[in-house]
Design an enzyme around this catalytic site. Sequence first.
Site, PDB file in Angstrom:
ATOM      1  N   ASP A   1     -39.117  -5.531  -4.752  1.00  0.00           N
ATOM      2  CA  ASP A   1     -37.662  -5.744  -4.774  1.00  0.00           C
ATOM      3  C   ASP A   1     -37.384  -7.221  -4.518  1.00  0.00           C
ATOM      4  OD1 ASP A   1     -34.945  -6.095  -3.683  1.00  0.00           O
ATOM      5  OD2 ASP A   1     -34.821  -3.940  -3.993  1.00  0.00           O
TER       6      ASP A   1
ATOM      7  N   ARG B   1     -27.474  -1.614  -7.724  1.00  0.00           N
ATOM      8  CA  ARG B   1     -27.939  -0.482  -8.520  1.00  0.00           C
ATOM      9  C   ARG B   1     -27.748   0.785  -7.703  1.00  0.00           C
ATOM     10  NH1 ARG B   1     -33.924   0.281 -10.691  1.00  0.00           N
ATOM     11  NH2 ARG B   1     -34.364  -0.644  -8.679  1.00  0.00           N
TER      12      ARG B   1
ATOM     13  N   THR C   1     -28.210   7.154  -9.652  1.00  0.00           N
ATOM     14  CA  THR C   1     -28.001   7.106 -11.115  1.00  0.00           C
ATOM     15  C   THR C   1     -28.716   5.919 -11.754  1.00  0.00           C
ATOM     16  OG1 THR C   1     -26.055   5.710 -10.935  1.00  0.00           O
ATOM     17  CG2 THR C   1     -25.682   8.089 -10.825  1.00  0.00           C
TER      18      THR C   1
ATOM     19  N   ASP D   1     -34.991  -8.075  -1.536  1.00  0.00           N
ATOM     20  CA  ASP D   1     -35.641  -7.877  -0.230  1.00  0.00           C
ATOM     21  C   ASP D   1     -36.667  -8.961   0.052  1.00  0.00           C
ATOM     22  OD1 ASP D   1     -34.168  -5.659   0.413  1.00  0.00           O
ATOM     23  OD2 ASP D   1     -35.692  -4.213  -0.205  1.00  0.00           O
TER      24      ASP D   1
HETATM   25  N1  URA Z   1     -35.197  -5.049  -9.239  1.00  0.00           N
HETATM   26  C1  URA Z   1     -36.154  -5.548  -8.435  1.00  0.00           C
HETATM   27  O1  URA Z   1     -35.874  -6.269  -7.482  1.00  0.00           O
HETATM   28  N2  URA Z   1     -37.444  -5.241  -8.715  1.00  0.00           N
HETATM   29  C2  URA Z   1     -37.816  -4.475  -9.753  1.00  0.00           C
HETATM   30  O2  URA Z   1     -39.010  -4.251  -9.965  1.00  0.00           O
HETATM   31  C3  URA Z   1     -36.789  -3.960 -10.584  1.00  0.00           C
HETATM   32  C4  URA Z   1     -35.487  -4.265 -10.301  1.00  0.00           C
END
Ligand code: URA
Length: 208
Positions: free
Chosen positions: A199, A103, A107, A202
């Site tokens: 995330d 991502r 943007t 992560d």
């Molecule tokens: N991607 C993630 O890892 N966590 C989120 O909350 C949204 C997208």
Amino acid sequence: MGYTLIKHPLIDHKMTILRKKETSSMEFRQVANEIATLMGYEVTRDLETEEIEIETPICKTTGRVISGKKVGIVPILRAGLGMVEGLLTIIPAARVGHIGMYRDPETHKPVTYYSKLPKDVSSRLMLVVDPMLATGGSLIEAIDELKRNGAKNIKSINLLAAPEGVKAVQEAHPDVEIYLAALDERLNDDKYIVPGLGDAGDRLFGTK
Ligand code: URA
């Protein structure tokens, strides 16, 4: 098609472990795969079977085996990798493709940097996997990529979704059923799911 929220006490319990911020990467990886296994049971519920003749140590009889479409699993890199082993536990013969997306932090749009799929995607049930369905941008792109390669039967498996993401994917790809372990409240300004689990990449891999 719509979405299916898979309700099961074991899934609810394991999702709570994933959400807790103190859960270690080691436990997060294990539990994410366990939930994927449980979801895989539901997602494959309508696989076709056929009757074959077999012989037990006692007598001749018949049994049912999977027929027709075979399965392909396509994790969206990198967080999708955290569900592949769990799905292979119950669908060991599945082929595994990979779609690499990240991502763009400014943007928030998905950027594809890798795509490697099985040759025969058109004759397989293709399961796209990504723990988080947030804006839906990467999932929509991944499904576009699968369809460009001939996929006709696609399901999405996501641990957690925001309503905005579900709506976006349903509008872009109404033929794709979405399977969820939980549906959360909303996205925050940084496009993270609230309350969510942070995330997923992560947390799976111990990065920041
Ligand atoms: N991607 C993630 O890892 N966590 C989120 O909350 C949204 C997208």
